[in-house]
Design a protein around this motif. Structure first.
Motif, PDB file in Angstrom:
ATOM      1  N   ALA A   8      -3.187  -6.347  -3.233  1.00 51.22           N
ATOM      2  CA  ALA A   8      -2.542  -7.114  -2.424  1.00 51.22           C
ATOM      3  C   ALA A   8      -3.711  -8.126  -1.476  1.00 51.22           C
ATOM      4  O   ALA A   8      -2.936  -9.097  -0.727  1.00 51.22           O
TER       5      ALA A   8
ATOM      6  N   ARG B  58      -2.679   6.812  -8.075  1.00 50.92           N
ATOM      7  CA  ARG B  58      -1.545   6.671  -7.352  1.00 50.92           C
ATOM      8  C   ARG B  58      -0.085   6.401  -7.517  1.00 50.92           C
ATOM      9  O   ARG B  58       0.487   6.886  -7.126  1.00 50.92           O
TER      10      ARG B  58
ATOM     11  N   CYS C  81       1.236  -0.843  -0.245  1.00 52.31           N
ATOM     12  CA  CYS C  81       0.024   0.037  -0.320  1.00 52.31           C
ATOM     13  C   CYS C  81       0.882   1.823   0.007  1.00 52.31           C
ATOM     14  O   CYS C  81       1.334   2.225   0.643  1.00 52.31           O
ATOM     15  N   ALA C  82       1.450   1.375  -0.908  1.00 53.88           N
ATOM     16  CA  ALA C  82       2.841   1.980  -1.300  1.00 53.88           C
ATOM     17  C   ALA C  82       2.542   3.758  -1.391  1.00 53.88           C
ATOM     18  O   ALA C  82       3.119   4.402  -1.739  1.00 53.88           O
ATOM     19  N   ALA C  83       1.044   3.933  -2.489  1.00 52.22           N
ATOM     20  CA  ALA C  83       1.395   5.228  -3.451  1.00 52.22           C
ATOM     21  C   ALA C  83       1.484   6.292  -1.796  1.00 52.22           C
ATOM     22  O   ALA C  83      -0.081   5.477  -1.416  1.00 52.22           O
TER      23      ALA C  83
ATOM     24  N   LEU D  16     -10.850  -4.303   5.661  1.00 54.18           N
ATOM     25  CA  LEU D  16     -10.185  -4.220   5.160  1.00 54.18           C
ATOM     26  C   LEU D  16      -8.057  -5.281   6.186  1.00 54.18           C
ATOM     27  O   LEU D  16      -7.483  -5.952   4.739  1.00 54.18           O
TER      28      LEU D  16
HETATM   29  C1  LIG Z   1      -2.515   5.451   3.333  1.00 53.51           C
HETATM   30  S1  LIG Z   1      -2.421   5.158   1.976  1.00 53.51           S
HETATM   31  C2  LIG Z   1      -0.813   5.188   1.604  1.00 53.51           C
HETATM   32  C3  LIG Z   1       0.206   5.813   1.840  1.00 53.51           C
HETATM   33  C4  LIG Z   1       1.398   5.777   0.986  1.00 53.51           C
HETATM   34  N1  LIG Z   1       2.126   4.349   2.443  1.00 53.51           N
HETATM   35  C5  LIG Z   1       2.210   7.332   1.357  1.00 53.51           C
HETATM   36  O1  LIG Z   1       3.281   6.937   2.201  1.00 53.51           O
HETATM   37  O2  LIG Z   1       2.279   7.465   0.578  1.00 53.51           O
HETATM   38  C6  LIG Z   1      -2.915   3.441   1.365  1.00 53.51           C
HETATM   39  C7  LIG Z   1      -2.904   2.943  -0.101  1.00 53.51           C
HETATM   40  O3  LIG Z   1      -3.160   1.537   0.339  1.00 53.51           O
HETATM   41  C8  LIG Z   1      -3.905   1.384  -1.377  1.00 53.51           C
HETATM   42  N2  LIG Z   1      -5.148   0.123  -1.225  1.00 53.51           N
HETATM   43  C9  LIG Z   1      -5.712  -0.235  -0.801  1.00 53.51           C
HETATM   44  N3  LIG Z   1      -6.535  -0.476  -0.507  1.00 53.51           N
HETATM   45  C10 LIG Z   1      -5.716  -1.641  -1.367  1.00 53.51           C
HETATM   46  C11 LIG Z   1      -5.184  -3.349  -2.063  1.00 53.51           C
HETATM   47  N4  LIG Z   1      -6.384  -4.165  -1.815  1.00 53.51           N
HETATM   48  N5  LIG Z   1      -4.175  -3.401  -2.032  1.00 53.51           N
HETATM   49  C12 LIG Z   1      -3.070  -2.473  -2.696  1.00 53.51           C
HETATM   50  N6  LIG Z   1      -3.092  -1.933  -2.203  1.00 53.51           N
HETATM   51  C13 LIG Z   1      -4.294  -1.224  -1.538  1.00 53.51           C
HETATM   52  C14 LIG Z   1      -3.892   2.879  -2.059  1.00 53.51           C
HETATM   53  O4  LIG Z   1      -4.302   2.864  -2.950  1.00 53.51           O
HETATM   54  C15 LIG Z   1      -3.143   3.993  -1.135  1.00 53.51           C
HETATM   55  O5  LIG Z   1      -2.793   4.661  -1.916  1.00 53.51           O
END
Ligand SMILES: C[S@@+](CC[C@H](N)C(=O)[O-])C[C@H]1O[C@@H](n2cnc3c(N)ncnc32)[C@H](O)[C@@H]1O
Length: 386
Positions: free
Chosen positions: A256, A234, A208-210, A301
């Motif tokens: 994920a 993202r 969950c990097a973006a 989730l």
């Molecule tokens: C809190 S944000 C991450 C912020 C990031 N770590 C940063 O420091 O910039 C959560 C991220 O989880 C991603 N996300 C949500 N559900 C997901 C899934 N099932 N698999 C992968 N990514 C997911 C979203 O797209 C979002 O970018």
């Protein structure tokens, strides 16, 4: 959410200054909504509906006058035309009446009742932190250059590798932006990646990097990073951030909940999707938008993601779970479900201003570091695989 609405709403607003003003008005309305509504209700014989256009316009007019210091005659000149063909006279009467009385707002915004009771004894300090938009925090690519960049940018040092500037600084025009010497990241948001220490070329999964603040941190700390996210949009921001800073990561666009790694990792950072109530200083919409249903949905989730990630570590590898949420359902309650042995955070691993909790977790609140402008609310915990 405010960012998304901003994007849609700003389509017809030409000019950077007008956009900044529109954003400032929206932000102030959201911060002070309860108090603005109380003023409006004090000046109307019949209570306006919550979604009445006259109420919306009056909120904006009062926010401009009381928070952005726009003179009342200018507020009337720009506000009332929004009600042409509608209750313009009513709004004029209410606003003029309040202006004549020289009403003021309290020092600290009043939180909606449900939010205040959810945040309990933490609520007053959080409300005080919401009163003003936050300063600008920067994470440095090279922590060894902290003093040098602090001097160049006239910034204060929050910790090695982290600086704070007054709010309103024009990000893309600041020294070091073009050469990628730093990226914008709230101080609290920089803490979870610090808990994995230096990478020394080992493999880390940023799950969950973006848009990538923590990917950049891990890469800068010497990890060989795989950055995974569901959102291609993202991830494109993550790519831009990598290009600007000259840092590297393997990027994977995947869900994920379905993806499985071919090889296990030495470290995993799960910065899980959350209600983001910890970002209420910057995104005051969360105060009004988030309730028990959103918290329950996202907690479900988070539990699934944490369970999956806990199977992807090499022996001795470490997992950090983090959320920018103030809700225990997403933090403290969530981590007790993880089956890996806990790896409590030690005080010396964190800056002295943000010590770990008695259980060895990290918990920050927007009310912390109040003198210097607060910080986002974050929760983080860590485990080590057998
Ligand atoms: C809190 S944000 C991450 C912020 C990031 N770590 C940063 O420091 O910039 C959560 C991220 O989880 C991603 N996300 C949500 N559900 C997901 C899934 N099932 N698999 C992968 N990514 C997911 C979203 O797209 C979002 O970018």
């Amino acid at each position: 959410m405010l960012d998304q609405a901003d994007h849609a709403a700003m389509g017809g607003v030409p000019g950077l200054a007008d956009r900044a003003l529109a954003r400032a008005i929206a932000g102030e309305v959201l911060r002070w909504l309860v108090d603005l509504d109380a003023l409006i209700d004090s000046a109307t014989r019949q209570k306006l509906a919550g979604d009445a256009k006259a109420r919306m316009v009056l909120r904006m007019m009062l926010a401009q006058w009381l928070r952005l210091e726009t003179p009342p005659h200018a507020v009337i000149g720009t506000g009332l035309p929004l009600l042409d063909g509608g209750p313009r006279r009513l709004a004029h009467g209410v606003f003029s009446n309040l202006a004549r009385q020289k009403v003021t707002l309290p020092d600290v915004p009043t939180l909606p009742e449900a939010v205040a009771s959810r945040w309990g004894e933490r609520a007053p300090a959080i409300a005080a932190a919401i009163a003003r938009p936050p300063p600008l925090d920067l994470a440095l690519r090279d922590a060894a250059e902290t003093e040098q960049w602090a001097e160049r940018l006239s910034a204060i040092v929050l910790a090695p590798g982290h600086l704070r500037l007054p709010r309103g600084a024009p990000v893309t025009e600041l020294a070091g932006y073009k050469e990628g010497a730093w990226w914008v990241q709230d101080f609290a948001a920089s803490l979870p990646a610090r808990l994995l220490g230096p990478g020394e070329g080992k493999r880390a999964l940023d799950l969950c990097a973006a848009p990538g603040g923590k990917t950049l941190q891990l890469a800068a700390a010497g990890w060989q990073v795989t950055a995974l996210d569901l959102s291609e949009k993202r991830l494109s921001r993550l790519r831009e951030n990598l290009t600007r800073t000259g840092l590297q990561a393997e990027i994977v666009q995947a869900d994920a909940l379905k993806w499985t790694p071919e090889e296990k990792f030495d470290a995993i950072l799960l910065d899980a999707p959350c209600t983001a109530t910890g970002t209420c200083r910057r995104h005051p919409d969360v105060i009004h938008r988030i309730g028990p249903k959103q918290i329950d949905d996202v907690a479900d989730l988070q539990a699934k993601l944490l369970d999956r990630a806990s199977h992807w570590l090499k022996p001795g590898g470490r997992l950090v779970y983090a959320v920018c949420s103030l809700e225990p359902e997403e933090g403290e309650h969530q981590v007790v479900g993880c089956m890996l042995p806990a790896d409590p955070i030690k005080p010396e691993e964190l800056p002295a201003t943000v010590p770990p909790t008695a259980k060895g977790w990290l918990r920050t609140d927007p009310g912390m570091l109040a003198e210097q402008g607060g910080m986002d609310g974050f929760f983080a915990a860590r485990w080590r695989a057998d």
